[in-house]
Design a protein around this motif. Structure first.
Motif, PDB file in Angstrom:
ATOM      1  N   GLN A 129    -100.005 -41.955  71.983  1.00  0.00           N
ATOM      2  CA  GLN A 129     -99.136 -40.631  71.727  1.00  0.00           C
ATOM      3  C   GLN A 129     -97.837 -41.074  71.249  1.00  0.00           C
ATOM      4  O   GLN A 129     -97.239 -40.241  70.118  1.00  0.00           O
ATOM      5  CB  GLN A 129     -99.140 -39.853  73.064  1.00  0.00           C
ATOM      6  CG  GLN A 129    -100.201 -38.905  73.154  1.00  0.00           C
ATOM      7  CD  GLN A 129    -100.464 -38.060  71.874  1.00  0.00           C
ATOM      8  OE1 GLN A 129     -99.219 -37.456  71.437  1.00  0.00           O
ATOM      9  NE2 GLN A 129    -101.702 -38.067  71.330  1.00  0.00           N
ATOM     10  N   SER A 130     -96.901 -42.133  71.919  1.00  0.00           N
ATOM     11  CA  SER A 130     -95.560 -42.206  71.511  1.00  0.00           C
ATOM     12  C   SER A 130     -95.453 -42.564  70.230  1.00  0.00           C
ATOM     13  O   SER A 130     -94.587 -42.404  69.321  1.00  0.00           O
ATOM     14  CB  SER A 130     -95.030 -43.191  72.690  1.00  0.00           C
ATOM     15  OG  SER A 130     -95.788 -44.423  72.415  1.00  0.00           O
ATOM     16  N   VAL A 131     -96.339 -43.830  69.735  1.00  0.00           N
ATOM     17  CA  VAL A 131     -96.471 -44.108  68.474  1.00  0.00           C
ATOM     18  C   VAL A 131     -96.832 -43.230  67.472  1.00  0.00           C
ATOM     19  O   VAL A 131     -96.199 -42.895  66.285  1.00  0.00           O
ATOM     20  CB  VAL A 131     -97.403 -45.371  68.309  1.00  0.00           C
ATOM     21  CG1 VAL A 131     -97.658 -45.621  66.732  1.00  0.00           C
ATOM     22  CG2 VAL A 131     -96.858 -46.521  69.225  1.00  0.00           C
ATOM     23  N   MET A 132     -97.874 -42.247  67.771  1.00  0.00           N
ATOM     24  CA  MET A 132     -98.275 -41.277  67.089  1.00  0.00           C
ATOM     25  C   MET A 132     -97.241 -40.178  66.654  1.00  0.00           C
ATOM     26  O   MET A 132     -96.881 -39.792  65.695  1.00  0.00           O
ATOM     27  CB  MET A 132     -99.303 -40.403  67.669  1.00  0.00           C
ATOM     28  CG  MET A 132    -100.194 -39.554  66.703  1.00  0.00           C
ATOM     29  SD  MET A 132    -100.588 -40.105  65.073  1.00  0.00           S
ATOM     30  CE  MET A 132    -102.099 -41.003  65.633  1.00  0.00           C
ATOM     31  N   LYS A 133     -96.232 -40.091  67.873  1.00  0.00           N
ATOM     32  CA  LYS A 133     -95.070 -39.205  67.563  1.00  0.00           C
ATOM     33  C   LYS A 133     -94.145 -39.578  66.388  1.00  0.00           C
ATOM     34  O   LYS A 133     -93.618 -39.116  65.473  1.00  0.00           O
ATOM     35  CB  LYS A 133     -94.095 -38.900  68.871  1.00  0.00           C
ATOM     36  CG  LYS A 133     -94.747 -37.526  69.666  1.00  0.00           C
ATOM     37  CD  LYS A 133     -93.618 -37.671  70.828  1.00  0.00           C
ATOM     38  CE  LYS A 133     -94.028 -36.455  71.584  1.00  0.00           C
ATOM     39  NZ  LYS A 133     -93.254 -36.582  72.740  1.00  0.00           N
ATOM     40  N   ASP A 134     -94.099 -40.903  66.438  1.00  0.00           N
ATOM     41  CA  ASP A 134     -93.019 -41.626  65.628  1.00  0.00           C
ATOM     42  C   ASP A 134     -93.650 -41.907  64.134  1.00  0.00           C
ATOM     43  O   ASP A 134     -93.014 -41.563  63.133  1.00  0.00           O
ATOM     44  CB  ASP A 134     -92.466 -43.139  65.849  1.00  0.00           C
ATOM     45  CG  ASP A 134     -91.722 -43.382  67.067  1.00  0.00           C
ATOM     46  OD1 ASP A 134     -90.899 -41.984  67.004  1.00  0.00           O
ATOM     47  OD2 ASP A 134     -91.396 -44.074  67.618  1.00  0.00           O
ATOM     48  N   CYS A 135     -95.068 -41.756  64.121  1.00  0.00           N
ATOM     49  CA  CYS A 135     -95.746 -41.608  62.947  1.00  0.00           C
ATOM     50  C   CYS A 135     -95.697 -40.249  62.065  1.00  0.00           C
ATOM     51  O   CYS A 135     -95.547 -40.241  60.796  1.00  0.00           O
ATOM     52  CB  CYS A 135     -97.501 -41.686  63.124  1.00  0.00           C
ATOM     53  SG  CYS A 135     -97.628 -43.529  63.162  1.00  0.00           S
ATOM     54  N   CYS A 136     -95.325 -39.434  62.936  1.00  0.00           N
ATOM     55  CA  CYS A 136     -95.177 -37.903  62.390  1.00  0.00           C
ATOM     56  C   CYS A 136     -93.504 -37.901  61.933  1.00  0.00           C
ATOM     57  O   CYS A 136     -93.315 -36.783  61.219  1.00  0.00           O
ATOM     58  CB  CYS A 136     -95.432 -36.847  63.453  1.00  0.00           C
ATOM     59  SG  CYS A 136     -97.097 -36.798  63.548  1.00  0.00           S
ATOM     60  N   LYS A 137     -92.756 -38.909  62.366  1.00  0.00           N
ATOM     61  CA  LYS A 137     -91.188 -38.543  61.787  1.00  0.00           C
ATOM     62  C   LYS A 137     -91.278 -39.549  60.706  1.00  0.00           C
ATOM     63  O   LYS A 137     -90.091 -39.267  59.825  1.00  0.00           O
ATOM     64  CB  LYS A 137     -90.334 -39.070  62.836  1.00  0.00           C
ATOM     65  CG  LYS A 137     -90.261 -38.190  64.023  1.00  0.00           C
ATOM     66  CD  LYS A 137     -89.173 -38.669  65.189  1.00  0.00           C
ATOM     67  CE  LYS A 137     -89.444 -38.213  66.441  1.00  0.00           C
ATOM     68  NZ  LYS A 137     -89.173 -39.219  67.486  1.00  0.00           N
ATOM     69  N   TYR A 138     -91.862 -40.385  60.454  1.00  0.00           N
ATOM     70  CA  TYR A 138     -91.766 -41.472  59.431  1.00  0.00           C
ATOM     71  C   TYR A 138     -92.244 -40.690  57.873  1.00  0.00           C
ATOM     72  O   TYR A 138     -93.386 -39.879  57.983  1.00  0.00           O
ATOM     73  CB  TYR A 138     -92.675 -42.586  59.566  1.00  0.00           C
ATOM     74  CG  TYR A 138     -92.551 -43.520  58.494  1.00  0.00           C
ATOM     75  CD1 TYR A 138     -91.412 -44.532  58.447  1.00  0.00           C
ATOM     76  CD2 TYR A 138     -93.714 -43.930  57.882  1.00  0.00           C
ATOM     77  CE1 TYR A 138     -91.219 -45.187  57.281  1.00  0.00           C
ATOM     78  CE2 TYR A 138     -93.746 -45.002  56.622  1.00  0.00           C
ATOM     79  CZ  TYR A 138     -92.599 -45.728  56.401  1.00  0.00           C
ATOM     80  OH  TYR A 138     -92.636 -46.417  55.486  1.00  0.00           O
ATOM     81  N   PRO A 139     -91.784 -40.824  56.857  1.00  0.00           N
ATOM     82  CA  PRO A 139     -91.768 -40.127  55.795  1.00  0.00           C
ATOM     83  C   PRO A 139     -93.235 -40.754  54.723  1.00  0.00           C
ATOM     84  O   PRO A 139     -93.529 -39.817  54.046  1.00  0.00           O
ATOM     85  CB  PRO A 139     -90.535 -40.115  54.972  1.00  0.00           C
ATOM     86  CG  PRO A 139     -89.832 -41.387  55.478  1.00  0.00           C
ATOM     87  CD  PRO A 139     -90.278 -41.598  56.810  1.00  0.00           C
ATOM     88  N   TRP A 140     -93.695 -41.648  55.242  1.00  0.00           N
ATOM     89  CA  TRP A 140     -94.836 -42.400  54.456  1.00  0.00           C
ATOM     90  C   TRP A 140     -94.588 -42.078  52.939  1.00  0.00           C
ATOM     91  O   TRP A 140     -95.365 -41.525  52.066  1.00  0.00           O
ATOM     92  CB  TRP A 140     -96.066 -41.629  54.993  1.00  0.00           C
ATOM     93  CG  TRP A 140     -96.436 -41.832  56.435  1.00  0.00           C
ATOM     94  CD1 TRP A 140     -96.069 -40.781  57.259  1.00  0.00           C
ATOM     95  CD2 TRP A 140     -96.857 -43.045  57.112  1.00  0.00           C
ATOM     96  NE1 TRP A 140     -96.564 -41.460  58.462  1.00  0.00           N
ATOM     97  CE2 TRP A 140     -96.910 -42.768  58.284  1.00  0.00           C
ATOM     98  CE3 TRP A 140     -97.267 -44.270  56.486  1.00  0.00           C
ATOM     99  CZ2 TRP A 140     -97.443 -43.582  59.210  1.00  0.00           C
ATOM    100  CZ3 TRP A 140     -97.790 -45.062  57.421  1.00  0.00           C
ATOM    101  CH2 TRP A 140     -97.670 -44.786  58.838  1.00  0.00           C
ATOM    102  N   PRO A 141     -93.560 -42.953  52.428  1.00  0.00           N
ATOM    103  CA  PRO A 141     -93.456 -42.801  50.862  1.00  0.00           C
ATOM    104  C   PRO A 141     -94.591 -43.280  50.013  1.00  0.00           C
ATOM    105  O   PRO A 141     -95.031 -42.774  48.821  1.00  0.00           O
ATOM    106  CB  PRO A 141     -92.216 -43.536  50.553  1.00  0.00           C
ATOM    107  CG  PRO A 141     -92.051 -44.449  52.024  1.00  0.00           C
ATOM    108  CD  PRO A 141     -92.644 -43.650  52.936  1.00  0.00           C
TER     109      PRO A 141
END
Ligand SMILES: Nc1ncnc2c1ncn2[C@@H]1O[C@H](COP(=O)(O)OP(=O)(O)OP(=O)(O)O)[C@@H](O)[C@H]1O
Ligand SMILES: [Mg+2]
Length: 353
Positions: free
Chosen positions: A196-208
């Motif tokens: 979950q913690s990594v998934m949260k960060d994944c949702c903050k990362y802008p994925w250019p």
């Protein structure tokens, strides 16, 4: 995405051209293929042609074919993609990179469903649905005279915008579990799940790099675990680390002006590099993304000593003095020498033999 899916099935039923817009890696090709599969042409051929992969004359002969003797080396006549795709769907990928003179010929095909082969004089009639995709800002390209306005109006009856991943974070979880499952099998490594913690960060990362970047992350994550987190590439601890470091007073001890200049330079360098990578080192396109002039980007590239990755060449029209790499066939057909870095033209399956 649900709305997009509904739009796609609606336009699939109408036999007309569609323009797909969206950032690189966002899924324009996936959307175009779905339109074909849901259309009445589903049982026929689907061909993709990458308009950025070849110089004008090669692209023209690839799309429209040529007659024997049309140019030196044309020992036999050859049908082009439009003829091969009779009854099917053609996807003109990266249409924003199509040279202007070819855009006129394409417009003619869209209007009259006919064209002549290179060096030929007979009209050939085709029944092909044209889909087109681009990640450039078409309106800006029109303003800069890179893209013909009449072609744009011919294509824009249906415009489908595929949103970037950062505008649909809810998709990350679904896509990531799909990719982790698929690549674990492909790579022969144990399945992993993302906490979950990594998934949260994944949702903050802008994925250019959008879904394509998420796919690469899934592969790296299976092999490296949390060392593969994309925001670690830049040496940051989390997507917000850069902001955190600005809030940390110690970063500013010493010469404030110098420190600010360094930060500005490093942000500028990263932004330029990112734009160049996103545009496969197309400097004009990168300058457009950054909203700076072509001259400025060339000077920044020199200033920061940026080099394209080995084996990647700038597009032909940017070669200028390096035009020695271009061979002129029959006095008028510039052709990039084999192995000089041109991406291969992608044409894909689904064609009945
Ligand atoms: N909704 C999706 N589900 C599964 N995979 C997807 C989805 N969208 C995109 N992909 C995958 O992401 C990758 C990039 O997608 P695609 O090639 O369609 O992007 P694109 O917008 O055409 O990119 P480019 O502008 O670079 O050509 C592909 O491997 C594709 O299979
Ligand atoms: Mg594409």
């Amino acid at each position: 995405m649900k709305r997009l899916r509904r739009e796609l099935s609606c336009v699939a039923r109408v036999d007309t051209s569609v323009l797909f817009l969206g950032e690189s890696g966002s899924g324009k090709e996936v959307a175009a293929r779905l339109v074909h599969v849901l259309s009445s042409r589903a049982g026929r051929c689907f061909l993709k042609v990458n308009c950025a992969a070849l110089p004008a004359e090669l692209l023209e002969s690839e799309l429209f074919g040529y007659q024997r003797g049309a140019f030196t080396g044309a020992v036999n006549s050859k049908p082009g993609r439009f003829e091969l795709c009779q009854g099917g769907t053609i996807l003109l990928d990266e249409i924003g990179e199509m040279p202007r003179e070819l855009q006129a010929k394409l417009l003619h095909v869209l209007q009259d469903h006919s064209f002549t082969r290179l060096g030929g004089c007979n009209k050939i009639h085709v029944d092909v649905r044209v889909l087109a995709a681009t990640n450039i800002d078409v309106k800006q390209a029109i303003a800069e005279k890179h893209f013909r306005v009449d072609l744009y109006y011919r294509l824009n009856t249906f415009v489908i915008r595929v949103p970037p991943l950062r505008e649909r974070f809810e998709d990350i979880n679904i896509l990531l579990s799909r990719f982790l499952g698929r690549y674990a099998l492909q790579l022969g490594v144990p399945q992993r799940t993302v906490p979950q913690s990594v998934m949260k960060d994944c949702c903050k990362y802008p994925w250019p790099g959008n879904v394509r970047e998420l796919q690469s992350f899934a592969k790296r994550y299976l092999v490296l675990g949390e060392d593969a987190l994309p925001w670690l590439d830049s040496g940051s601890a989390s997507p917000c680390a850069e902001l955190d470091s600005c809030g940390n007073g110690s970063a500013f001890i010493g010469d404030l002006k110098g420190r600010v200049r360094d930060l500005k330079d490093s942000a500028e360098r990263v932004a330029i590099l990112d734009a160049l990578e996103r545009t496969h080192w197309n400097r004009r396109e990168a300058a457009r993304l950054l909203n700076i002039s072509y001259k400025s980007i060339l000077s920044k590239i020199r200033q920061y000593g940026l080099d394209p990755p080995q084996g990647r060449m700038p597009p032909l029209r940017e070669l200028g003095g390096e035009a020695a790499a271009i061979r002129v066939v029959a006095g008028k057909h510039p052709v990039r020498r084999a192995g000089a870095g041109a991406k291969s033209l992608t044409a894909e399956a689904g064609c009945p033999k």
